[in-house]
Scaffold this motif. Structure first.
Motif, PDB file in Angstrom:
ATOM      1  N   ASP A 263      -1.020  50.835  41.608  1.00 43.50           N
ATOM      2  CA  ASP A 263      -1.733  50.361  42.792  1.00 43.50           C
ATOM      3  C   ASP A 263      -1.974  48.856  42.686  1.00 43.50           C
ATOM      4  OD1 ASP A 263      -3.181  50.050  45.075  1.00 43.50           O
ATOM      5  OD2 ASP A 263      -5.029  50.961  44.282  1.00 43.50           O
ATOM      6  N   LEU A 264      -1.215  48.099  43.470  1.00 44.57           N
ATOM      7  CA  LEU A 264      -1.424  46.647  43.545  1.00 44.57           C
ATOM      8  C   LEU A 264      -2.086  46.263  44.858  1.00 44.57           C
ATOM      9  CD1 LEU A 264       1.944  45.239  42.102  1.00 44.57           C
ATOM     10  CD2 LEU A 264      -0.209  45.618  40.907  1.00 44.57           C
ATOM     11  N   GLY A 265      -2.796  47.239  45.434  1.00 45.13           N
ATOM     12  CA  GLY A 265      -3.412  47.002  46.739  1.00 45.13           C
ATOM     13  C   GLY A 265      -4.400  45.864  46.758  1.00 45.13           C
ATOM     14  N   SER A 266      -5.071  45.628  45.616  1.00 46.10           N
ATOM     15  CA  SER A 266      -6.082  44.566  45.565  1.00 46.10           C
ATOM     16  C   SER A 266      -5.477  43.207  45.228  1.00 46.10           C
ATOM     17  CB  SER A 266      -7.148  44.911  44.522  1.00 46.10           C
ATOM     18  OG  SER A 266      -6.571  45.038  43.232  1.00 46.10           O
ATOM     19  N   VAL A 267      -4.147  43.192  45.013  1.00 42.61           N
ATOM     20  CA  VAL A 267      -3.478  41.945  44.631  1.00 42.61           C
ATOM     21  C   VAL A 267      -2.747  41.365  45.835  1.00 42.61           C
ATOM     22  CG1 VAL A 267      -1.751  40.898  43.115  1.00 42.61           C
ATOM     23  CG2 VAL A 267      -3.185  42.767  42.274  1.00 42.61           C
ATOM     24  N   LEU A 268      -3.002  40.109  46.108  1.00 41.59           N
ATOM     25  CA  LEU A 268      -2.324  39.428  47.210  1.00 41.59           C
ATOM     26  C   LEU A 268      -0.898  39.106  46.785  1.00 41.59           C
ATOM     27  CD1 LEU A 268      -2.595  38.137  50.024  1.00 41.59           C
ATOM     28  CD2 LEU A 268      -3.276  36.026  48.875  1.00 41.59           C
ATOM     29  N   THR A 269       0.096  39.532  47.578  1.00 45.25           N
ATOM     30  CA  THR A 269       1.504  39.312  47.219  1.00 45.25           C
ATOM     31  C   THR A 269       2.233  38.601  48.354  1.00 45.25           C
ATOM     32  OG1 THR A 269       2.172  41.466  48.117  1.00 45.25           O
ATOM     33  CG2 THR A 269       1.553  41.389  45.785  1.00 45.25           C
ATOM     34  N   ARG A 270       3.278  37.893  47.953  1.00 40.52           N
ATOM     35  CA  ARG A 270       4.171  37.247  48.905  1.00 40.52           C
ATOM     36  C   ARG A 270       5.602  37.404  48.391  1.00 40.52           C
ATOM     37  NH1 ARG A 270       0.509  37.671  51.651  1.00 40.52           N
ATOM     38  NH2 ARG A 270      -0.434  36.207  53.141  1.00 40.52           N
ATOM     39  N   ALA A 271       6.562  37.369  49.291  1.00 44.56           N
ATOM     40  CA  ALA A 271       7.946  37.648  48.929  1.00 44.56           C
ATOM     41  C   ALA A 271       8.545  36.590  48.020  1.00 44.56           C
ATOM     42  CB  ALA A 271       8.792  37.783  50.200  1.00 44.56           C
ATOM     43  N   SER A 272       8.173  35.335  48.231  1.00 46.42           N
ATOM     44  CA  SER A 272       8.771  34.258  47.442  1.00 46.42           C
ATOM     45  C   SER A 272       7.716  33.224  47.076  1.00 46.42           C
ATOM     46  CB  SER A 272       9.902  33.580  48.227  1.00 46.42           C
ATOM     47  OG  SER A 272       9.360  32.887  49.348  1.00 46.42           O
ATOM     48  N   LEU A 273       8.092  32.349  46.169  1.00 45.65           N
ATOM     49  CA  LEU A 273       7.190  31.272  45.772  1.00 45.65           C
ATOM     50  C   LEU A 273       6.899  30.355  46.948  1.00 45.65           C
ATOM     51  CD1 LEU A 273       5.680  29.650  43.598  1.00 45.65           C
ATOM     52  CD2 LEU A 273       7.851  28.562  42.987  1.00 45.65           C
ATOM     53  N   ALA A 274       7.902  30.126  47.774  1.00 50.81           N
ATOM     54  CA  ALA A 274       7.702  29.280  48.958  1.00 50.81           C
ATOM     55  C   ALA A 274       6.673  29.896  49.894  1.00 50.81           C
ATOM     56  CB  ALA A 274       9.033  29.070  49.684  1.00 50.81           C
ATOM     57  N   ASP A 275       6.757  31.217  50.090  1.00 53.21           N
ATOM     58  CA  ASP A 275       5.799  31.903  50.956  1.00 53.21           C
ATOM     59  C   ASP A 275       4.390  31.814  50.370  1.00 53.21           C
ATOM     60  OD1 ASP A 275       7.812  32.618  52.711  1.00 53.21           O
ATOM     61  OD2 ASP A 275       8.175  34.545  51.733  1.00 53.21           O
ATOM     62  N   ALA A 276       4.297  31.965  49.055  1.00 51.83           N
ATOM     63  CA  ALA A 276       2.996  31.900  48.409  1.00 51.83           C
ATOM     64  C   ALA A 276       2.394  30.504  48.544  1.00 51.83           C
ATOM     65  CB  ALA A 276       3.114  32.282  46.928  1.00 51.83           C
ATOM     66  N   LEU A 277       3.221  29.482  48.378  1.00 51.77           N
ATOM     67  CA  LEU A 277       2.735  28.111  48.531  1.00 51.77           C
ATOM     68  C   LEU A 277       2.311  27.837  49.969  1.00 51.77           C
ATOM     69  CD1 LEU A 277       2.235  25.260  47.485  1.00 51.77           C
ATOM     70  CD2 LEU A 277       4.668  24.765  47.865  1.00 51.77           C
ATOM     71  N   ALA A 278       3.121  28.334  50.902  1.00 54.13           N
ATOM     72  CA  ALA A 278       2.774  28.139  52.321  1.00 54.13           C
ATOM     73  C   ALA A 278       1.426  28.788  52.621  1.00 54.13           C
ATOM     74  CB  ALA A 278       3.873  28.719  53.205  1.00 54.13           C
ATOM     75  N   TYR A 279       1.176  29.982  52.052  1.00 53.68           N
ATOM     76  CA  TYR A 279      -0.101  30.661  52.260  1.00 53.68           C
ATOM     77  C   TYR A 279      -1.245  29.834  51.679  1.00 53.68           C
ATOM     78  CZ  TYR A 279      -3.934  33.915  51.471  1.00 53.68           C
ATOM     79  OH  TYR A 279      -5.175  34.511  51.445  1.00 53.68           O
TER      80      TYR A 279
END
Length: 298
Positions: A263-279
């Motif tokens: 269960d990674l429901g409590s973990v914020l995830t993004r598809a790529s490093l670029a997406d994570a940086l944009a967030y």
């Protein structure tokens, strides 16, 4: 000073050898100072090697008097273990192997035995032969002490190198103001995961980061143990006041996580490093847009 053949029989061979080492300390040290093992301590002058040799002779004298000739843990060796460690490390850096270093210690015997024989009016007398055997046994034990020290030093060096490799393999990168990232490549185990957590937390403090990105694009597999490490790192980052984002979860890894029931429901995830940086940037009110080309600008 010569030991007469009719010397008091109550004096044992170890006591005689201990006394000999104390009396002939300077001569032995002068001869040993030119041996490869002791030459390794040169930084300014030969006197350093002479002093190092004297320290070892003192240790051997103490061990001989104690009678613990074959005991590598005898107290007499303690004062010189650190010195022997430095010497063996220097020899190892010069390309010598532990067995080779041990052989260099064995080579010290000849010069010491020559001086010991000079102590007796008749070097072939039984007492003289017994003393030579005692000194040989004592130097054999020193050889073992040096070999143990060399192996311990080698193990410590390997451990330091392993730790350095772990740190190099887990760099923390400042992507933007208040935003850091750890690009993970290769397999994650307990030791490396601990380094990841420590490095990330230190970076959060140093950079006053509010967002931390764990990019696992280069991690080949994720099992329950790796997932637990990721969860712990995310939780630790939150405790430090930073929001942690896990990026780079590939389709195969996503399927594995689902199949394992993690269960990674409590973990914020993004598809790529670029997406994570944009967030992370958007959360800080920073908008990134493409620069207009000359054609579009017109």
């Amino acid at each position: 000073m010569t030991v007469p053949q009719d010397q008091d029989a109550a004096a044992s061979a170890p006591q005689l050898v201990g006394s000999f080492l104390e009396r002939r300390r300077e001569q032995i040290a002068q001869r040993w100072a030119d041996a490869p093992l002791f030459r390794s301590v040169f930084t300014v002058s030969r006197d350093e090697a002479v002093e190092a040799s004297k320290a070892v002779v003192d240790a051997l004298s103490e061990v001989a008097v104690s009678g613990r000739l074959e005991d590598t843990t005898a107290p007499g060796y303690e004062p010189v273990r650190e010195q022997l460690g430095r010497m063996t490390q220097n020899r190892a850096r010069a390309g010598a192997t532990p067995p080779g270093i041990a052989d260099e210690v064995a080579a010290l015997r000849a010069s010491a035995v020559d001086l010991l024989r000079e102590e007796f009016a008749d070097p072939t007398a039984p007492q003289a032969q017994e003393c030579v055997l005692t000194l040989t046994l004592l130097l054999g034990t020193l050889r073992l002490v040096v070999l143990e020290t060399a192996l311990d030093a080698g193990a410590e060096m390997i451990e330091r190198q392993r730790q350095q490799l772990l740190e190099v393999a887990t760099p923390v990168i400042k992507l933007w103001e208040h935003t850091v990232a750890v690009p993970l490549i290769g397999t994650l185990d307990s030791a490396r995961s601990q380094v990841v957590m420590e490095s990330l937390l230190e970076a959060i403090v140093e950079q006053r980061a509010r967002y931390a990105i764990l990019d696992i694009t280069g991690v080949p597999t994720v099992d329950s143990l790796v997932a637990q490490h990721l969860m712990k790192t995310v939780a630790a980052a939150r405790l430090m006041g930073a929001e942690c984002i896990v990026s780079g979860i590939r389709p195969a890894i996503a399927q594995t996580i689902v199949q394992l029931g993690i269960d990674l429901g409590s973990v914020l995830t993004r598809a790529s490093l670029a997406d994570a940086l944009a967030y992370a940037l958007s959360r800080q009110g920073i908008e990134v847009s493409r620069a207009q080309t000359g054609t579009n600008a017109r």
